[in-house]
Design an enzyme around this catalytic site. Structure first.
Site, PDB file in Angstrom:
ATOM      1  N   THR A 153       0.823  -1.210   0.000  1.00  0.00           N
ATOM      2  CA  THR A 153       0.000   0.000   0.000  1.00  0.00           C
ATOM      3  C   THR A 153       0.860   1.265   0.000  1.00  0.00           C
ATOM      4  O   THR A 153       2.081   1.200  -0.060  1.00  0.00           O
ATOM      5  CB  THR A 153      -0.916   0.025   1.237  1.00  0.00           C
ATOM      6  OG1 THR A 153      -0.100   0.047   2.421  1.00  0.00           O
ATOM      7  CG2 THR A 153      -1.792  -1.212   1.284  1.00  0.00           C
TER       8      THR A 153
ATOM      9  N   GLU B 163      -1.409  -0.672  -4.089  1.00  0.00           N
ATOM     10  CA  GLU B 163      -2.687  -0.035  -3.782  1.00  0.00           C
ATOM     11  C   GLU B 163      -2.397   1.370  -3.262  1.00  0.00           C
ATOM     12  O   GLU B 163      -1.308   1.643  -2.766  1.00  0.00           O
ATOM     13  CB  GLU B 163      -3.456  -0.796  -2.697  1.00  0.00           C
ATOM     14  CG  GLU B 163      -3.869  -2.202  -3.062  1.00  0.00           C
ATOM     15  CD  GLU B 163      -4.613  -2.891  -1.925  1.00  0.00           C
ATOM     16  OE1 GLU B 163      -4.855  -2.224  -0.888  1.00  0.00           O
ATOM     17  OE2 GLU B 163      -4.945  -4.076  -2.061  1.00  0.00           O
TER      18      GLU B 163
END
Length: 570
Positions: free
Chosen positions: A443, A481
């Site tokens: 992430t 992400e």
């Protein structure tokens, strides 16, 4: 997460050839799938009763031919862009009703999927919640709502990343709904609260079962890892027709070209299985829970090793090291959830306990326990989703970028990542994933260092580079992400630079965009998003060309996007 969505449905329908619809109908619903401890069969009437328990869904009508044709034109053009990084979009957390038998906002989903397809999106990501699917009892699985979503994705021509979500929804960044663990799991955790992660003050965390009891038959004769594996096996068996190459074309050469479009559409619909490993689905300890104001950014968090199962393991490790006095719990001088490193004795830069012999012992044990948890769950996953299943396996690792510029990297240490200025904590994780052929999903790819509080020494860009290097060294694919919802061009530029504008061997294998919702379908946000998808898919293409193409797509899909945004707000 009572409008006329005829155009939306029409756009979705235009991607579904009749042969595809027939193949989708062949995926019969078998609600209960045999597990290692139980087997049952549920009749169609029971499925209908479950469906009736939820609010009825109204199937959308077909829309105007002109709109469908325009969307199809742009979708066809977008489908040819495959030399870069495919983009997936996260579905709302509450896509499936809590009863499990139907979708929430079905019309909004239909319109949204059609719009995403028109933008060139590769597919969607959806949480398959343990607390929804197996809520009725051990081994009793209800995938009806997810089957409905799979059918819609297949008809629209979108692929699916399915997340095996073995954690509670609620209590972490971005959690907008509350989906607890299955009732029967919670009941056992209430009877034996040491099944929950526990900090040094005795605070219990019920987001995810403590990894200390991974191998203990604490759930009616099954271990937690067996529960996870049985769930994944049930998913595989229920969605067998969506995994792998579902059609093998053996036809005379003259009609192979005609069938190619259909084959491509339904091949490997479920492309990736992301295996949940902890809170927020990430391989980590619940060291920074937001619920009840326990933790606030940029606090260092707290170690989670004081349930009796974790203490038992620590005691054994300390005795094996010849230091039994080290086995009574974690460090007591590591501060609290909202301290900063220099506030504590253990994490301070000069002479902190983290750099002592005791600190090395404890942090090695703590991080190794997390790695072994990953090994156990992934072994179960690979036994279910082997090469024959046709879907990749991935694991999500948290982007803990605050206090990264300090020597101790305290927030990473409390989360279980033994990463300091003198030690690479991500290479062991990447190597563990490599042993199982799994992709590392990371992430905070959208963040820039200067956007974060400088006093907290946040360095997301350096962290992403370190994780990318670890993945490359271990030979595993790296996916990304965004950690927070972003719709601006600055964030898009950062993702493109980190994920796509690189040599082919250094590009990310996929990027998942957080998240589908009404804000994404705001006209300006939508236009920027379409340009972003094109830039990701066509690595190295000029930004101006992508923005020009996005303007055309935005115009062609304006009414569809408006309807999707309005329906999602309902």
């Amino acid at each position: 997460m009572a409008l006329n969505l005829a155009q939306s449905a029409g756009a979705a329908a235009c991607f579904a050839p009749s042969s595809t619809a027939g193949a989708a109908r062949r995926a019969a619903s078998v609600v209960a799938v045999p597990s290692s401890s139980s087997s049952s069969s549920v009749t169609t009437s029971l499925r209908m009763k479950r469906q009736a328990a939820c609010e009825p869904s109204v199937a959308p009508a077909r829309g105007p031919v002109a709109c469908r044709a325009a969307v199809a034109k742009h979708a066809a053009a977008a489908s040819r862009m495959r030399n870069g990084v495919p983009v997936f979009v996260m579905m709302p957390l509450d896509t499936v009703k809590k009863c499990g038998s139907a979708l929430n906002r079905r019309k909004a989903v239909a319109a949204s999927l059609a719009a995403l397809k028109s933008a060139g999106v590769e597919g969607i990501m959806v949480d398959v919640w343990w607390g929804i699917v197996e809520s009725e009892g051990p081994g009793r699985y209800n995938f009806d709502g997810y089957m409905e979503l799979m059918e819609m994705a297949r008809k629209t021509g979108l692929k699916v990343q399915a997340v095996m979500s073995f954690h509670q929804c609620g209590g972490n960044v971005g959690d907008s709904v509350n989906i607890p663990l299955p009732r029967w799991v919670v009941e056992e955790m209430e009877k034996d609260q040491d099944l929950a992660y526990t900090d040094q003050w005795g605070r219990r965390n019920f987001e995810y079962i403590s990894l200390g009891c991974d191998a203990m038959p604490v759930f009616k004769g099954r271990t937690p890892v067996e529960c996870y594996t049985d769930f994944m096996r049930a998913f595989r068996d229920h969605f067998a027709s969506f995994l792998g190459d579902t059609i093998v074309v053996r036809r005379p050469l003259l009609i192979v070209a005609v069938l190619t479009a259909v084959t491509t559409l339904i091949r490997r619909l479920v492309q990736e299985i992301q295996v949940g490993m902890g809170p927020a689905g990430e391989l980590r300890y619940p060291s920074y829970p937001e619920s009840n104001g326990t933790w606030k950014f940029p606090g260092i968090g707290a170690f989670q090793c004081n349930d009796r199962y974790m203490r038992s393991s620590l005691k054994a490790a300390a005795e094996a090291r010849g230091k039994p006095e080290w086995g009574h719990g974690g460090p007591t001088d590591a501060g609290g959830y909202n301290n900063w490193p220099e506030d504590t004795v253990f994490f301070r830069g000069d002479g902190g306990g983290w750099s002592t012999e005791y600190g090395e012992f404890f942090l090695s044990w703590y991080s190794q326990m997390l790695l072994e948890h990953g090994e156990r769950v992934l072994s179960g996953a690979t036994s279910v989703f082997g090469d024959d299943a046709g879907a990749k396996i991935s694991v999500k690792v948290a982007g803990i970028h605050w206090h990264y510029g300090t020597r101790s990297h305290a927030p990473e240490l409390t989360a279980g990542y033994y990463n300091t200025r003198h030690r690479d904590g991500y290479l062991p994780i990447a190597r563990m994933l490599a042993r199982h052929g799994a992709v590392l999903n990371f992430t905070c790819v959208e963040m820039r260092d200067h956007e974060q509080p400088q006093e907290a020494q946040c360095m997301p860009e350096a962290l992403v580079r370190q994780v990318a290097a670890a993945a490359r060294a271990a030979g595993v694919g790296l996916a990304g992400e965004n950690a927070l919802p972003r719709y601006d061009g600055t964030a898009h530029d950062q993702v493109v630079a980190a994920a796509a504008d690189r040599a082919a061997e250094d590009r990310m294998v996929a990027f998942t965009y957080l998240r589908m919702g009404p804000d994404l379908f705001h006209p300006d946000n939508w236009r920027r998003f379409v340009a972003f998808v094109r830039r990701m898919s066509e690595s190295g293409s000029p930004r101006e060309a992508a923005e020009s193409a996005a303007h055309g797509v935005a115009q062609a899909t304006g009414s569809l996007v408006h309807e999707a945004a309005a329906a999602l707000r309902c």
